[in-house]
Write an enzyme that holds these catalytic residues in place. Structure first.
Site, PDB file in Angstrom:
ATOM      1  N   TYR A 101       0.849  -1.196   0.000  1.00 51.13           N
ATOM      2  CA  TYR A 101       0.000   0.000   0.000  1.00 51.13           C
ATOM      3  C   TYR A 101       0.886   1.249   0.000  1.00 51.13           C
ATOM      4  O   TYR A 101       1.897   1.291   0.711  1.00 51.13           O
ATOM      5  CB  TYR A 101      -0.882   0.007   1.253  1.00 51.13           C
ATOM      6  CG  TYR A 101      -1.643   1.297   1.468  1.00 51.13           C
ATOM      7  CD1 TYR A 101      -2.922   1.471   0.969  1.00 51.13           C
ATOM      8  CD2 TYR A 101      -1.045   2.365   2.152  1.00 51.13           C
ATOM      9  CE1 TYR A 101      -3.602   2.655   1.144  1.00 51.13           C
ATOM     10  CE2 TYR A 101      -1.725   3.563   2.334  1.00 51.13           C
ATOM     11  CZ  TYR A 101      -3.005   3.705   1.826  1.00 51.13           C
ATOM     12  OH  TYR A 101      -3.679   4.882   1.994  1.00 51.13           O
ATOM     13  N   GLU A 189      -3.156   7.620  -4.218  1.00 57.30           N
ATOM     14  CA  GLU A 189      -3.118   6.368  -3.456  1.00 57.30           C
ATOM     15  C   GLU A 189      -3.025   5.169  -4.393  1.00 57.30           C
ATOM     16  O   GLU A 189      -3.686   5.130  -5.431  1.00 57.30           O
ATOM     17  CB  GLU A 189      -4.386   6.244  -2.597  1.00 57.30           C
ATOM     18  CG  GLU A 189      -4.392   4.993  -1.720  1.00 57.30           C
ATOM     19  CD  GLU A 189      -5.724   4.833  -0.967  1.00 57.30           C
ATOM     20  OE1 GLU A 189      -5.730   4.968   0.257  1.00 57.30           O
ATOM     21  OE2 GLU A 189      -6.736   4.570  -1.631  1.00 57.30           O
TER      22      GLU A 189
END
Ligand code: GDP
Ligand code: MN
Length: 382
Positions: A101, A189
């Protein structure tokens, strides 16, 4: 402005991030044609402005034409948490060895971009932050210096990335900041940031939010629009110059002027209520503006009571009162409205409302009295 995954990926690619080949389509036939052209297996991905598409059935692998057709048929039109799928992104499928992530968001209190990295990707990052915060590395980037490759390597290392992919991950973190700063984003993101079996890091998903106030500097991206993304009522409100921001509470608010609208939030909170929105009607007082404002406020199903807080300056209170009557003639609602009219022509305005005697419209003379009334009325209805 939030971008769809594939729009975000286009910005990623522009700044050197590695993304899979793909095509954006809006029909089943085009989806199948795109899949055939890309070669199987492909991933059929719903393009909506909401996360968790995978879990909701909006991301499916297809290993041949029949599967591509089946998934495209099922996903187009699908309702994902209230977002209807109008567009698909057909992407050449990747093999996944690991899911990490990475994100950069604007940390307003630190006045700096915040880079976050974790090897626990693919899942809800809030869950990681809550249950295993030690697995989420946070690093504030100096907005003047940017991020160096060495710093990115440190972040990847600290986060526990496999030794052989640290450099590849670091390159992505640096590129992600490049997107963030050069495109004037407030969020970039990647979840998941995958590690392929060939041990290369790659962005499999993209979430990008651009700063609306900087769109004028980006004529290319400013033109990106998302079908169905803007609520038609909010769009109308914007066109009429109403500034509307939805909040979590149950008391709808309107103030004429941003300062008054903000103090209205405060007095309602002080009286023990929870505002459902911010709405600045600016100088608008005509029936069309008031009617749209009422529609916008009531389009939020949580709203139990509404406070109109008008201070008449250039705006005349009698005009607002007439606007409200015209709006109520067309809108059928039993939600209570507390209307505080003060300033220019306030007596006339209150008289108009009293004479009209609409059962759910309650005039009030002061802001505090109005706040207490609206909080009490909302409580009665909950
Ligand atoms: P989200 O659920 O909205 O975050 O959508 P994502 O784009 O993150 O996709 C959800 C999940 O689908 C990912 O976490 C992957 O596990 C899976 N997925 C997406 N693309 C691929 C792919 O190319 N290959 C494989 N094997 N899985 C994929
Ligand atoms: Mn994702």
């Amino acid at each position: 402005m939030d971008l769809l995954e594939y729009q975000g990926k286009q910005l990623f690619a522009k700044h050197g991030l590695d993304i899979s080949a793909g095509r954006a389509v809006t029909t089943v036939d085009d989806a199948v044609a795109a899949a055939n052209e890309l070669g199987y297996p492909v991933v059929v991905k719903a393009q909506v402005l909401i996360g968790g598409r995978g879990k909701a059935g909006g991301v499916k692998l297809a290993s041949d034409e029949a599967e591509a057709r089946e998934h495209a048929t099922n996903i187009l039109g699908l309702d994902i948490k209230g977002h209807i799928v109008h567009e698909l992104w057909i992407e050449k499928a990747s093999d996944i060895a690991d899911e990490y992530y990475a994100s950069i968001l604007l940390d307003r209190s630190a006045k700096a971009p915040l880079l976050m990295f974790s090897v626990e990707g693919g899942i809800d990052i809030e869950e990681v932050a809550e249950k295993t915060p030690e697995k989420l590395v946070k690093f504030h980037i100096d907005p003047l210096d940017g991020i160096t490759r060495e710093q990115a390597i440190q972040v990847a290392t600290q986060g526990g990335a496999d030794a052989d992919v640290i450099e590849s991950v670091a390159d992505i973190l640096v590129a992600l900041y490049d997107v963030w700063i050069k495109e004037d984003a407030t969020l970039t993101e990647i979840n998941p940031l995958i590690i392929t079996p060939e041990r290369r890091a790659k962005a499999l998903d993209a979430k990008v939010t651009l700063d609306n106030n900087a769109l004028y500097r980006h004529p290319d991206t400013a033109g990106l629009t998302v079908q169905g993304a803007v609520d038609p009522i909010e769009e109308k409100a914007q066109a009429l110059g109403l500034q509307y921001v939805a909040l979590d509470g149950d008391i709808g608010l309107l103030g004429n002027g941003a300062g008054l609208a903000m103090s209205t939030l405060d007095v309602v909170a002080q009286a023990g209520g929870a505002p459902a929105n911010f709405l600045d009607a600016a100088g608008g007082s005509n029936a069309e503006v008031i009617k749209t404002a009422v529609e916008v406020i009531l389009s939020n199903p949580r709203v139990k009571a509404v406070l109109f807080n008008i201070f008449g300056g250039i705006t005349r209170c009698d005009e607002v009162a007439n606007g409200l009557l015209a709006a109520f003639a067309e809108i059928d609602t039993d939600i209570p409205f507390v209307v505080r009219l003060d300033g220019t022509n306030d007596l006339e305005g209150r008289k108009i409302l009293e004479q009209a005697a609409i059962p759910n419209v309650h005039p009030a003379a002061t802001m505090n009295e109005a706040a207490e009334m609206v909080v009490a009325l909302a409580k009665e209805r909950s």
